[in-house]
Write a protein that holds these residues in place. Structure first.
Motif, PDB file in Angstrom:
ATOM      1  N   ALA A 385       0.852  -1.197   0.000  1.00 52.84           N
ATOM      2  CA  ALA A 385       0.000   0.000   0.000  1.00 52.84           C
ATOM      3  C   ALA A 385       0.884   1.242   0.000  1.00 52.84           C
ATOM      4  O   ALA A 385       2.062   1.187   0.386  1.00 52.84           O
ATOM      5  CB  ALA A 385      -0.911   0.014   1.229  1.00 52.84           C
ATOM      6  N   VAL A 386       0.318   2.372  -0.423  1.00 55.79           N
ATOM      7  CA  VAL A 386       1.041   3.642  -0.448  1.00 55.79           C
ATOM      8  C   VAL A 386       1.006   4.283   0.934  1.00 55.79           C
ATOM      9  O   VAL A 386      -0.045   4.340   1.575  1.00 55.79           O
ATOM     10  CB  VAL A 386       0.419   4.601  -1.487  1.00 55.79           C
ATOM     11  CG1 VAL A 386       1.029   6.000  -1.372  1.00 55.79           C
ATOM     12  CG2 VAL A 386       0.610   4.054  -2.897  1.00 55.79           C
ATOM     13  N   HIS A 387       2.168   4.775   1.396  1.00 53.82           N
ATOM     14  CA  HIS A 387       2.259   5.424   2.700  1.00 53.82           C
ATOM     15  C   HIS A 387       2.564   6.911   2.597  1.00 53.82           C
ATOM     16  O   HIS A 387       2.452   7.621   3.596  1.00 53.82           O
ATOM     17  CB  HIS A 387       3.325   4.735   3.558  1.00 53.82           C
ATOM     18  CG  HIS A 387       2.926   3.383   4.051  1.00 53.82           C
ATOM     19  ND1 HIS A 387       2.592   3.130   5.357  1.00 53.82           N
ATOM     20  CD2 HIS A 387       2.784   2.204   3.392  1.00 53.82           C
ATOM     21  CE1 HIS A 387       2.260   1.841   5.496  1.00 53.82           C
ATOM     22  NE2 HIS A 387       2.383   1.263   4.311  1.00 53.82           N
ATOM     23  N   THR A 388       2.972   7.392   1.445  1.00 52.60           N
ATOM     24  CA  THR A 388       3.257   8.820   1.273  1.00 52.60           C
ATOM     25  C   THR A 388       1.953   9.589   1.065  1.00 52.60           C
ATOM     26  O   THR A 388       1.182   9.252   0.159  1.00 52.60           O
ATOM     27  CB  THR A 388       4.174   9.058   0.053  1.00 52.60           C
ATOM     28  OG1 THR A 388       5.400   8.353   0.233  1.00 52.60           O
ATOM     29  CG2 THR A 388       4.473  10.543  -0.133  1.00 52.60           C
ATOM     30  N   PRO A 389       1.687  10.612   1.879  1.00 56.73           N
ATOM     31  CA  PRO A 389       0.464  11.407   1.680  1.00 56.73           C
ATOM     32  C   PRO A 389       0.510  12.148   0.337  1.00 56.73           C
ATOM     33  O   PRO A 389       1.585  12.530  -0.132  1.00 56.73           O
ATOM     34  CB  PRO A 389       0.494  12.403   2.856  1.00 56.73           C
ATOM     35  CG  PRO A 389       1.471  11.838   3.840  1.00 56.73           C
ATOM     36  CD  PRO A 389       2.464  11.062   3.047  1.00 56.73           C
ATOM     37  N   ASP A 390      -0.670  12.356  -0.244  1.00 56.84           N
ATOM     38  CA  ASP A 390      -0.753  13.041  -1.532  1.00 56.84           C
ATOM     39  C   ASP A 390      -0.039  14.387  -1.510  1.00 56.84           C
ATOM     40  O   ASP A 390       0.614  14.765  -2.492  1.00 56.84           O
ATOM     41  CB  ASP A 390      -2.216  13.268  -1.930  1.00 56.84           C
ATOM     42  CG  ASP A 390      -2.951  11.964  -2.220  1.00 56.84           C
ATOM     43  OD1 ASP A 390      -2.343  10.889  -2.056  1.00 56.84           O
ATOM     44  OD2 ASP A 390      -4.129  12.026  -2.615  1.00 56.84           O
ATOM     45  N   GLU A 391      -0.171  15.116  -0.426  1.00 59.12           N
ATOM     46  CA  GLU A 391       0.399  16.468  -0.371  1.00 59.12           C
ATOM     47  C   GLU A 391       1.928  16.463  -0.354  1.00 59.12           C
ATOM     48  O   GLU A 391       2.560  17.509  -0.533  1.00 59.12           O
ATOM     49  CB  GLU A 391      -0.134  17.238   0.842  1.00 59.12           C
ATOM     50  CG  GLU A 391       0.204  16.639   2.195  1.00 59.12           C
ATOM     51  CD  GLU A 391      -0.830  15.625   2.684  1.00 59.12           C
ATOM     52  OE1 GLU A 391      -0.820  15.321   3.892  1.00 59.12           O
ATOM     53  OE2 GLU A 391      -1.633  15.135   1.845  1.00 59.12           O
ATOM     54  N   GLU A 392       2.539  15.297  -0.162  1.00 61.81           N
ATOM     55  CA  GLU A 392       3.996  15.207  -0.155  1.00 61.81           C
ATOM     56  C   GLU A 392       4.569  14.669  -1.464  1.00 61.81           C
ATOM     57  O   GLU A 392       5.774  14.483  -1.585  1.00 61.81           O
ATOM     58  CB  GLU A 392       4.456  14.324   1.010  1.00 61.81           C
ATOM     59  CG  GLU A 392       4.152  14.924   2.373  1.00 61.81           C
ATOM     60  CD  GLU A 392       4.643  14.044   3.520  1.00 61.81           C
ATOM     61  OE1 GLU A 392       5.429  13.101   3.257  1.00 61.81           O
ATOM     62  OE2 GLU A 392       4.238  14.304   4.667  1.00 61.81           O
ATOM     63  N   PHE A 393       3.719  14.443  -2.452  1.00 59.74           N
ATOM     64  CA  PHE A 393       4.215  13.954  -3.740  1.00 59.74           C
ATOM     65  C   PHE A 393       5.127  15.006  -4.364  1.00 59.74           C
ATOM     66  O   PHE A 393       4.770  16.185  -4.465  1.00 59.74           O
ATOM     67  CB  PHE A 393       3.061  13.656  -4.697  1.00 59.74           C
ATOM     68  CG  PHE A 393       2.247  12.445  -4.336  1.00 59.74           C
ATOM     69  CD1 PHE A 393       2.679  11.546  -3.378  1.00 59.74           C
ATOM     70  CD2 PHE A 393       1.038  12.209  -4.964  1.00 59.74           C
ATOM     71  CE1 PHE A 393       1.920  10.433  -3.043  1.00 59.74           C
ATOM     72  CE2 PHE A 393       0.266  11.103  -4.649  1.00 59.74           C
ATOM     73  CZ  PHE A 393       0.714  10.204  -3.683  1.00 59.74           C
ATOM     74  N   ASP A 394       6.303  14.568  -4.801  1.00 60.97           N
ATOM     75  CA  ASP A 394       7.295  15.458  -5.418  1.00 60.97           C
ATOM     76  C   ASP A 394       7.553  14.956  -6.832  1.00 60.97           C
ATOM     77  O   ASP A 394       8.252  13.964  -7.042  1.00 60.97           O
ATOM     78  CB  ASP A 394       8.586  15.436  -4.586  1.00 60.97           C
ATOM     79  CG  ASP A 394       9.644  16.383  -5.130  1.00 60.97           C
ATOM     80  OD1 ASP A 394       9.312  17.211  -6.001  1.00 60.97           O
ATOM     81  OD2 ASP A 394      10.811  16.280  -4.701  1.00 60.97           O
TER      82      ASP A 394
END
Length: 422
Positions: A385-394
């Motif tokens: 599963a994805v653990h990086t929040p959307d707002e932290e996508f670079d």
């Protein structure tokens, strides 16, 4: 701006900036709402030989993209294009030149034909299929390095090292050098300042020149990798440029496809569950990822040798043109529910690998590599599963290569899976 400056159809150019690189589809929707016609754009950041501030035209409709791919008035020659880049961006293009760019992707026949011909047999579907076990071993070996981890970086710990391993083995890059060139490629394909671009392009040239010279000196010892083929078939500078094109495109796009493909699956949980419960869907899922995500967002440039009317718009002589593969692959005139993501859809003919004489030579390898990557993730990481929040996508600042710089996922594989296969 010359050539194209006299005919911009009265439109204010759409700025392709960091918001566009993160998600190009809002811009594409605006273009589609206005008739999906060729549209003036300006690149706010540079990449490789493309200077920031470059004004050009963007072609988004599937039918128009197919037309340009096959019409000889839309040409590619890096030597002829560089003055156009300079004229249409305020004169900053010359500082971005490098022999790396004088490869088959940036030339038309007869140069393109001569540069591509030695490589054709190495990248056929049959030749690529024979490497599947080697590619699977690379995937398992890469994943085993994060075995037992609660989370790992899908970009840095799996997608890129796996893809680099595959292209390095295909080309014949020494094991110890895998990763040496990664930083240089990221500089060249990103928005680095000109002085950093020149530095890293120069380092890449010298690195590849050393490999090519070594292969030429050892030719005849039974080595049959791509670097040897280039070294014995082309002049040294040509071999260096070809090696760069295969190396950079050969791992960057595939790694990005793996990451954005999984990110899209995670955003569609029912699709993720279906794929993880039925690995037989992987080939169709990869095709849908290629269509829906299009890791090659914009094509490499083309320039127009004479005025051309396309979909009711006059594109003037000397204009630079980019093809929006990502937009064409979601054209409602070609696809039913084009923005939907459905891995069970019947095969949908996409343009992720381009078309015409410049169709991607590595398309069979890229497909197989992505399939193996997802088969391995399904097998070894059942609860991924994805653990990086959307707002932290670079997102990488590149008009062509769309990809994340990092993505935390988990849990990692249980230890011991790699050893059990030995």
């Amino acid at each position: 701006m010359t050539g194209a400056s006299g005919d911009r159809t009265g439109q204010c150019p759409i700025a392709l900036d960091h918001d566009f690189y993160a998600d190009p589809h809002p811009a594409y929707r605006v273009i589609k709402e206005n008739g999906n016609k060729p549209t003036p754009i300006v690149l706010k950041t540079g990449m490789a030989y493309l200077p920031p501030g470059l004004e050009a035209w963007l072609v988004t409709a599937y039918e128009d993209v197919e037309f340009v791919l096959r019409d000889p008035r839309f040409r590619k020659s890096i030597d002829e294009a560089m003055p156009l880049f300079a004229a249409q961006s305020g004169g900053t293009a010359a500082a971005r030149g490098s022999l790396l760019y004088n490869n088959m992707a940036n030339n038309d026949p007869p140069v393109h034909t001569r540069l591509r011909k030695p490589l054709n047999a190495m990248f056929t579907s049959r030749s690529v299929a024979g490497r599947r076990d080697v590619v699977r071993s690379a995937a398992l070996e890469t994943l085993e390095k994060v075995a037992g981890s609660q989370t790992f970086d899908l970009v840095k710990d799996f997608a890129f090292p796996f893809s680099i391993s595959v292209i390095s083995r295909t080309l014949g890059v020494p094991d110890a050098d895998r990763g040496t060139f990664h930083g240089w490629v990221q500089t060249i394909t990103g928005d680095a300042p000109p002085e950093i671009l020149r530095r890293d392009a120069g380092l890449m040239v010298e690195y590849l020149r050393g490999l090519i010279r070594g292969r030429r000196e050892s030719a005849g010892n039974g080595t049959d990798d791509v670097l040897t083929l280039l070294a014995t078939s082309l002049a040294e500078d040509e071999a260096v440029a070809q090696a760069y094109a295969l190396l950079a495109a050969g791992y960057e796009t595939t790694a990005n496809l793996i990451v954005t493909g999984f990110l899209t699956l995670a955003a569609h949980p029912e699709q993720l569950r279906r794929l993880w419960s039925d690995p037989g869907l992987v080939p169709d899922a990869v095709e849908e990822m290629l269509r829906h995500q299009s890791p090659f967002n914009l094509s490499l440039y083309r320039y127009v040798t004479e005025p051309v009317e396309l979909n009711g718009v006059r594109i003037p002589r000397g204009a630079i043109v980019f093809l929006a593969f990502a937009a064409a692959n979601r054209d409602e005139c070609r696809f039913t529910e084009p923005d939907s993501f459905d891995i069970t859809q019947p095969h949908r003919d996409h343009l992720a690998f381009g078309g015409g004489i410049h169709n991607c030579i590595g398309k069979h390898l890229a497909r197989m590599e992505a399939q193996v990557a997802f088969e391995t993730l399904i097998e070894r990481c059942p609860g991924l599963a994805v653990h990086t929040p959307d707002e932290e996508f670079d997102w990488k600042a590149s008009p062509t290569f769309r990809g994340l710089r990092t993505l935390r996922v988990g849990p990692g594989p249980a230890p011991g899976g790699w050893e059990r296969e030995q």
